[in-house]
Motif scaffolding. Structure first.
Motif, mmCIF file in Angstrom:
data_model
loop_
_atom_site.group_PDB
_atom_site.id
_atom_site.type_symbol
_atom_site.label_atom_id
_atom_site.label_comp_id
_atom_site.label_asym_id
_atom_site.label_seq_id
_atom_site.Cartn_x
_atom_site.Cartn_y
_atom_site.Cartn_z
ATOM 1 N N LYS A 44 0.870 -1.461 0.169
ATOM 2 C CA LYS A 44 0.144 -0.123 0.141
ATOM 3 C C LYS A 44 0.765 1.242 -0.110
ATOM 4 O O LYS A 44 0.957 2.249 -1.058
ATOM 5 C CB LYS A 44 -0.768 -0.067 1.517
ATOM 6 C CG LYS A 44 -2.158 -0.900 1.208
ATOM 7 C CD LYS A 44 -2.513 -1.488 2.803
ATOM 8 C CE LYS A 44 -2.264 -0.998 4.183
ATOM 9 N NZ LYS A 44 -1.500 -2.780 4.081
ATOM 10 N N THR A 45 1.586 1.254 1.076
ATOM 11 C CA THR A 45 2.540 2.596 1.252
ATOM 12 C C THR A 45 3.387 2.633 -0.127
ATOM 13 O O THR A 45 3.856 3.098 -0.840
ATOM 14 C CB THR A 45 3.241 2.120 2.298
ATOM 15 O OG1 THR A 45 2.749 2.058 3.359
ATOM 16 C CG2 THR A 45 4.432 3.378 2.760
ATOM 17 N N THR A 46 4.093 0.985 -0.692
ATOM 18 C CA THR A 46 4.914 1.661 -2.414
ATOM 19 C C THR A 46 4.039 1.962 -3.096
ATOM 20 O O THR A 46 4.380 2.795 -3.986
ATOM 21 C CB THR A 46 5.143 0.638 -2.576
ATOM 22 O OG1 THR A 46 5.825 -0.323 -1.128
ATOM 23 C CG2 THR A 46 5.936 0.244 -4.025
ATOM 24 N N PHE A 90 2.212 11.350 5.196
ATOM 25 C CA PHE A 90 2.611 10.070 5.371
ATOM 26 C C PHE A 90 2.857 9.387 6.964
ATOM 27 O O PHE A 90 1.831 9.343 8.423
ATOM 28 C CB PHE A 90 4.131 10.300 5.663
ATOM 29 C CG PHE A 90 5.113 10.239 4.662
ATOM 30 C CD1 PHE A 90 5.481 9.438 3.858
ATOM 31 C CD2 PHE A 90 4.991 11.943 4.085
ATOM 32 C CE1 PHE A 90 5.875 10.386 2.345
ATOM 33 C CE2 PHE A 90 5.472 12.415 2.901
ATOM 34 C CZ PHE A 90 6.350 11.475 1.948
ATOM 35 N N GLN A 91 2.794 8.029 7.124
ATOM 36 C CA GLN A 91 3.013 7.015 8.063
ATOM 37 C C GLN A 91 2.821 7.583 9.426
ATOM 38 O O GLN A 91 2.338 7.820 10.412
ATOM 39 C CB GLN A 91 3.224 5.089 8.514
ATOM 40 C CG GLN A 91 1.997 4.685 7.394
ATOM 41 C CD GLN A 91 2.333 3.255 7.732
ATOM 42 O OE1 GLN A 91 3.146 3.007 6.670
ATOM 43 N NE2 GLN A 91 2.575 2.026 7.968
ATOM 44 N N ASN A 92 4.486 8.030 9.609
ATOM 45 C CA ASN A 92 4.401 8.549 10.602
ATOM 46 C C ASN A 92 5.051 10.217 10.976
ATOM 47 O O ASN A 92 5.678 10.692 10.036
ATOM 48 C CB ASN A 92 6.147 8.068 10.942
ATOM 49 C CG ASN A 92 6.863 8.344 12.041
ATOM 50 O OD1 ASN A 92 6.350 9.140 12.892
ATOM 51 N ND2 ASN A 92 8.257 7.815 12.584
ATOM 52 N N LEU A 167 -3.746 9.440 2.294
ATOM 53 C CA LEU A 167 -3.575 9.324 3.091
ATOM 54 C C LEU A 167 -3.075 7.908 4.049
ATOM 55 O O LEU A 167 -3.690 6.874 2.906
ATOM 56 C CB LEU A 167 -4.426 10.224 4.735
ATOM 57 C CG LEU A 167 -4.872 11.219 3.836
ATOM 58 C CD1 LEU A 167 -6.057 11.254 3.166
ATOM 59 C CD2 LEU A 167 -5.198 11.892 4.912
ATOM 60 N N ASP A 168 -1.905 7.964 4.322
ATOM 61 C CA ASP A 168 -0.827 6.351 4.405
ATOM 62 C C ASP A 168 -1.713 5.809 5.747
ATOM 63 O O ASP A 168 -1.081 6.586 7.030
ATOM 64 C CB ASP A 168 0.140 6.602 3.783
ATOM 65 C CG ASP A 168 0.753 5.102 4.226
ATOM 66 O OD1 ASP A 168 0.052 4.161 4.475
ATOM 67 O OD2 ASP A 168 1.965 4.910 3.818
ATOM 68 N N GLU A 169 -2.924 5.708 6.311
ATOM 69 C CA GLU A 169 -2.396 5.540 7.436
ATOM 70 C C GLU A 169 -2.376 6.455 8.774
ATOM 71 O O GLU A 169 -2.227 6.301 9.570
ATOM 72 C CB GLU A 169 -2.075 3.693 8.199
ATOM 73 C CG GLU A 169 -2.253 2.817 7.152
ATOM 74 C CD GLU A 169 -1.668 1.450 7.673
ATOM 75 O OE1 GLU A 169 -0.805 1.411 8.843
ATOM 76 O OE2 GLU A 169 -0.908 0.562 6.943
ATOM 77 N N PRO A 170 -3.936 7.414 8.562
ATOM 78 C CA PRO A 170 -3.624 8.583 9.290
ATOM 79 C C PRO A 170 -4.151 8.689 10.575
ATOM 80 O O PRO A 170 -3.840 9.568 11.345
ATOM 81 C CB PRO A 170 -4.189 9.603 8.230
ATOM 82 C CG PRO A 170 -5.287 9.277 7.068
ATOM 83 C CD PRO A 170 -4.833 7.626 7.212
HETATM 84 MG MG LIG Z 1 2.461 1.082 4.958
#
Ligand SMILES: [Mg+2]
Ligand SMILES: Nc1ncnc2c1ncn2[C@@H]1O[C@H](COP(=O)(O)OP(=O)(O)OP(=O)(O)O)[C@@H](O)[C@H]1O
Lengths: 281, 252
Positions: A44-46, A90-92, A167-170
């Motif tokens: 997913k992030t990729t 981003f995730q973090n 949005l990556d796992e916000p």
């Molecule tokens: Mg990810």
């Protein structure tokens, strides 16, 4: 013309042996609200990185196929140019705040774009208001909770007024209630401003009802693509190890027990309505 | 190992007439005291220097932190005193040199205690320092507390696995810190990749001419502060020139 289009996309990180994205083709229309889900490590992030040019410009590797975003070929447009059109959260959250105050962070992208001071001020105020963090404006990032950092990161992307927000796992640092508030905010931005939203989420329980479309990835491939009801009610999604919303599960159990509701409910409220209807009949 | 000493690096947001001065004006104040301290090695004028600094420190409401910084360099001051006293048997001179050092630290400590790193970065930027450098500076400061917290976590984790830091000879003790340093550095490198990724995604370097949300503007009081500092320094120089004559022997 679709706002995001991928054609036979393959990607392998330079350091990896396996392809992280395998033969993904998809097209997302302007104004759509798309939910991207799938088990951990499925890519997913990729895929998000392919939407704003971080792949192939920042993360090197083998990139095959085509990705078009807002009319730009991602292979030929670096991420800093694309960032006017596509915002990526981003995730973090901690590693996307670089400045010593929230306000300065929200202004960061706008300053880089060389906007006039008054315009920066206007957009910063708007982004802080819409995310509800106006009173945090002078705080340093390390003085914020994870959830507040996440909101600051989202505000700093929204301020750039992109056409697409990815949005990556916000909500990974948010409690369920703040997560719901965030989904509500995304829905408003999507509906009122026509911004296209791609949301990567595990907590389908909370967000299935706001998406118009669900994409599910498995092992680098796009496995399912359809309306939330179609995708989440199918047998396939459960086999992939993606948590299906409880309202859907209940719908299926009722169906097995011989009670058929009118359509699969995507949230607890919807489920309650349908059950009430059924009882009244 | 406690990392609390690093807290001194953290600027605290406060409000006072001194905090509100332009960083450039404050820098000139510190410079004028630096110049003043360089003029004298005698005890009395150096004490006068402290007397001039002290009201500013009180006005800035940072007295306690200021004293803490000075205490921090006291060992160094005593060392300067001891070495000078050994080399030249001139007691007054040795005291003067140590005092001069403390005065320098005191002046710049006031500057750093009352200037937010953000303003400092802005001042550097507006003085023509390339943005890449000032950005590196402010971002480094932004991550000081994060790295401190991370270091503390690693120390705790390694301790719970039986690592003893305060054990063995000097070499052994240095080696003890390796299991803390390595994960810390690896973590910092990984973090810097994430940061670069996020910067790229926020239009880093996309426009030739970068603009800024804030601009520092020198106001009347800033010019006044610069003027007074310059006057103070010139006056000190004048007194110094005179003092070489036997006219003001008490200064010697
Ligand atoms: Mg990810
Ligand atoms: N920078 C990288 N270099 C090499 N391989 C990577 C890199 N980033 C991710 N991968 C690999 O690519 C694959 C897909 O990872 P990705 O981060 O896209 O998954 P994900 O779906 O976002 O997972 P999660 O839900 O845990 O965030 C994984 O096998 C991962 O190990």
């Amino acid at each position: 013309m679709p706002i995001i289009e991928a054609k036979n996309l393959f990607f392998r990180y330079a350091a990896a042996e396996k392809y992280a994205i395998r033969n993904v083709s998809l097209s997302i229309r302007r104004g759509e609200f798309v939910l991207l889900t799938g088990p951990s490590g499925c890519g997913k992030t990729t895929l998000c990185r392919c939407f704003n040019g971080l792949i192939p410009h920042f993360h090197r590797g083998v990139f095959e196929g085509e990705v078009w975003v807002c009319g730009y070929s991602v292979a030929e447009t670096p991420p800093n140019k694309l960032s006017k059109h596509v915002g990526l959260v981003f995730q973090n959250p901690e590693n996307q705040l670089f400045c010593l105050s929230v306000e300065k962070d929200v202004a960061f992208g706008l300053e880089n774009m060389g906007l006039p001071e008054a315009e920066i001020r206007r957009r910063v105020e708007w982004a802080l208001r819409v995310t509800g963090i106006e009173e945090l404006r002078h705080r340093a990032p390390h003085e914020l909770s994870g959830g507040q950092q996440q909101k600051a990161a989202i505000a700093s992307v929204l301020a750039m007024e992109p056409e697409v927000v990815v949005l990556d796992e916000p909500t990974s640092f948010l409690d369920p209630r703040s997560a719901l508030e965030l989904f509500d905010l995304l829905k408003r931005i999507n509906e009122d401003l026509g911004v296209t939203i791609v949301l990567v989420e595990h907590r389908l329980d909370l967000c299935a009802s706001i998406a118009q479309r669900v994409l599910a990835m498995v092992d680098g491939e796009l496995a399912l693509d359809g309306s939330p009801a179609e995708v989440l009610c199918g047998e396939a999604i459960r086999l992939f190890g993606v948590g299906v919303p409880k309202s859907i599960r209940l719908y299926q159990l009722l169906l097995e027990a011989g009670v058929e509701l009118e359509h699969p409910p995507l949230s607890a409220e919807e489920l309650a309505d349908l059950v009430r209807q059924k009882i009244c009949q | 190992m406690s990392l609390s000493f690093l807290e001194g690096l953290q600027f605290r947001r406060m409000d006072s007439p001194i905090h509100r001065l332009d960083p450039r004006a404050k820098f000139v104040i510190a410079l004028s005291i630096l110049g003043y301290a360089m003029l004298f090695t005698e005890v009395i004028p150096l004490i006068v220097g402290f007397a001039i600094l002290l009201p500013l420190v009180f006005a800035a409401k940072v007295f306690r932190m200021w004293v803490r910084t000075i205490k921090g360099v006291l060992v160094l001051a005593i060392l300067i005193f001891a070495i000078n006293w050994l080399v030249t048997p001139d007691l007054a001179m040795a005291v003067g040199l140590a005092l001069r050092f403390v005065l320098l630290v005191a002046a710049f400590s006031l500057f750093f205690l009352t200037t937010s790193p953000d303003d400092l970065g802005l001042a550097l930027e507006q003085s023509g320092v390339p943005y890449e450098l000032t950005f590196a500076f402010t971002t480094a400061i932004r991550f000081v507390p994060v790295l401190c917290r991370e270091a503390q976590t690693i120390v705790d984790a390694q301790r719970s696995r039986g690592l003893e830091l305060e054990r063995g000879g000097l070499l052994k003790r240095i080696r003890n810190y390796l299991p803390i340093l390595v994960p810390l550095v690896v973590g910092a490198i990984r973090r810097s990749v994430d940061l670069a990724e996020a910067m790229e995604s926020r239009a880093w370097g996309v426009s030739e001419k970068r603009t800024s949300l804030y601009r520092l503007k020198m106001r009347g009081r800033d010019y006044l502060a610069i003027l007074l500092s310059a006057a103070f320094f010139l006056l000190a120089m004048y007194v110094k020139l005179l003092s070489n004559q036997p006219l003001l022997p008490w200064l010697l």
